[in-house]
Design a protein around this motif. Structure first.
Motif, short mmCIF file in Angstrom:
data_model
loop_
_atom_site.label_atom_id
_atom_site.label_comp_id
_atom_site.label_asym_id
_atom_site.label_seq_id
_atom_site.Cartn_x
_atom_site.Cartn_y
_atom_site.Cartn_z
N TRP A 1 0.83 -1.22 0.00
CA TRP A 1 0.00 0.00 0.00
C TRP A 1 0.86 1.26 0.00
N ASP B 1 4.80 3.24 0.54
CA ASP B 1 5.76 3.39 1.65
C ASP B 1 6.57 2.12 1.90
N GLY C 1 -9.46 9.45 3.40
CA GLY C 1 -8.13 9.67 4.00
C GLY C 1 -7.11 10.04 2.95
N THR C 2 -7.49 10.87 1.98
CA THR C 2 -6.53 11.26 0.94
C THR C 2 -5.43 12.12 1.57
P1 IMP Z 1 -4.65 10.46 -2.70
O1 IMP Z 1 -3.66 9.74 -3.56
O2 IMP Z 1 -4.08 11.65 -1.97
O3 IMP Z 1 -5.93 10.80 -3.41
O4 IMP Z 1 -5.08 9.45 -1.51
C1 IMP Z 1 -5.76 8.24 -1.77
C2 IMP Z 1 -5.26 7.14 -0.86
O5 IMP Z 1 -3.92 6.78 -1.23
C3 IMP Z 1 -5.19 7.53 0.63
O6 IMP Z 1 -5.48 6.40 1.42
C4 IMP Z 1 -3.74 7.92 0.80
O7 IMP Z 1 -3.30 7.81 2.15
C5 IMP Z 1 -3.06 6.90 -0.09
N1 IMP Z 1 -1.76 7.35 -0.59
C6 IMP Z 1 -1.53 8.28 -1.54
N2 IMP Z 1 -0.21 8.42 -1.76
C7 IMP Z 1 0.41 7.54 -0.96
C8 IMP Z 1 1.79 7.19 -0.76
O8 IMP Z 1 2.70 7.71 -1.38
N3 IMP Z 1 2.01 6.21 0.16
C9 IMP Z 1 1.02 5.60 0.83
N4 IMP Z 1 -0.28 5.89 0.67
C10 IMP Z 1 -0.58 6.85 -0.21
#
Ligand code: IMP
Length: 427
Positions: free
Chosen positions: A11, A13, A126-127
């Motif tokens: 997921w 990281d 949680g974006t």
């Molecule tokens: P968004 O990409 O900001 O729209 O977030 C959508 C989902 O992807 C959320 O759960 C974020 O926490 C997760 N997410 C986005 N980018 C990362 C990353 O680089 N590492 C881990 N989770 C991420």
């Protein structure tokens, strides 16, 4: 010389920044192909500790060409601050290019990300609140502003006028917010144009020429397979494809030119944001791993959710990515554990299942089936050969290979480049 795609296998990281920083030494180009500044890649090397969000992890090698591909959404403010920070710390960024086809994260995307998350209330995703989802939505809706648009003031103004008419309706009528002034936005974009003009160019031909010349190219993934828009835990997913196939689209390199796909797995799992996580540890063991590994988001600072290695997700990820090898990171975090669990299957309504379900509600009902492996209870830091790892650690690595159905090429036992066991080097 090969084209290698390096992808997050869980997921996000997983430690891709470290693996890419290490391999970039042998590469002529490193290309970011998806996501935006929602990604956070931590690189620790002799120049210091760097947290990169947009600029590819190859930037620390002066001869390496770094490309932000067409598949990335670029927030110009973040790019400029990252570039300035690198420059101020002595890192040259003359070789960093932004595809003219990449879409820009505009101020209204960030505004809308926040408003949309707030409107979802308890069902928020949680974006990262970086405007990533709204920017990709506009790209597909053909309402985006591309980096190349900045290069022609007439085109830029016309595009902004067209898009803003629509955005202002949403902001004022749906959310009761003030409208954005076209002149102000145009001025902001003209500022972006000045700051980015030396970086923006056509990049697909640059990269294909390099491949023609036999140069080595790394496609650097962001996020992880289980956040993919199609195959991840949708709608708890990101808005672009972190998969190897996304690498072709997001860099403009055809699939027949890809030689290797390296999936980066952590020795356990983590997740930030909402969504199903079958092996999540909501107990002292989860807290212990989080503290040992400092598992807090690079981009948001949020504590990451922690869980045991998920073999079902791993096998799924290896298959949809067509992985030709895996990197296992953060093995050292498990050095002090008496026992380590790995999930080998899920139990769903009394049945054992091996396939990763599409529906989050189903995934939430899946109970992980664990196998308990003995820990090695000694430090692995400093070990450079697989055969020198404690027997239990080698057995653990072998079990992860079996579960993922993929061969381990690299095993990381610390955060810096040198703390890596090269089992079967890909580059
Ligand atoms: P968004 O990409 O900001 O729209 O977030 C959508 C989902 O992807 C959320 O759960 C974020 O926490 C997760 N997410 C986005 N980018 C990362 C990353 O680089 N590492 C881990 N989770 C991420």
């Amino acid at each position: 010389m090969p084209v290698t795609v390096i992808v997050g296998a869980q997921w996000g990281d997983e430690g891709k920044g470290k693996v890419i920083d290490m391999l970039a030494e042998r590469a002529d180009a490193v290309v970011r192909f998806s996501g935006g500044d929602n990604a956070g890649h931590t690189v620790i090397n002799s120049q210091g500790t760097f947290k990169l969000h947009l600029i590819p992890s190859g930037v620390f090698y002066p001869d390496c060409t770094c490309v932000i591909g067409n598949g990335v959404v670029v927030n110009p403010d973040i790019f400029v601050s990252e570039r300035d920070e690198l420059n101020s710390r002595g890192v040259n960024t003359d070789n960093v290019y932004i595809s003219d086809r990449s879409h820009l994260v505009m101020p209204y995307h960030i505004l809308l990300d926040g408003l949309e998350e707030a409107a979802r209330g308890k069902k928020s995703l949680g974006t990262t609140l970086r405007g990533i989802g709204p920017a990709f939505a506009d790209k597909v809706a053909r309402m985006g502003i591309r980096a190349g648009d900045l290069m022609d003031r007439g085109i830029l103004r016309t595009r902004l006028e067209y898009v803003l008419e629509y955005k202002n309706q949403i902001l004022t009528k749906l959310y009761g917010k003030p409208a954005i002034d076209i002149d102000e936005l145009y001025e902001i974009c003209c500022g972006y144009a000045e700051q980015l003009k030396s970086n923006i160019r056509e990049t697909s031909s640059l990269l294909n020429d390099m491949v023609d010349e036999g140069k080595s190219v790394i496609l650097e993934g962001a996020q992880g397979a289980l956040l993919d828009t199609d195959f991840g835990t949708y709608p708890y997913a990101t808005s672009s494809s972190p998969l190897s196939a996304g690498g072709c689209l997001g860099a403009g390199i055809g699939p027949t030119r890809i030689d290797n796909v390296l999936g980066v797995f952590k020795a356990y799992c983590s997740r930030v944001g909402a969504g199903p996580f079958p092996t999540e540890l909501l107990d002292a063991t989860g807290n212990r791993i989080r503290d040992l590994a400092h598992e807090y988001g690079t981009t948001t600072g949020r504590p990451r959710r922690i869980g045991w290695f998920d073999g079902v997700g791993a096998r799924f990820s290896a298959r949809i990515n067509g992985m030709t090898g895996m990197a296992i990171t953060r093995l050292d975090i498990l050095d002090s554990f008496d026992e380590i669990k790995v999930c080998t299957a899920y139990r769903l309504n009394g049945d054992l299942i091996q396939d990763f379900p599409a529906e989050p509600a189903v995934l939430n009902q899946c109970q992980p089936v664990y196998e308990t492996l003995p820990g090695w209870r000694q430090s692995t830091t400093g070990i450079t050969r697989l055969e020198d790892l404690p027997k239990q650690a080698r057995e653990f690595v072998a079990r992860l290979e079996e579960l993922a159905g993929c061969t381990a090429c690299y095993v990381c036992i610390g955060p810096v480049r040198e703390q890596t066991i090269e089992v079967r080097p890909m580059l």
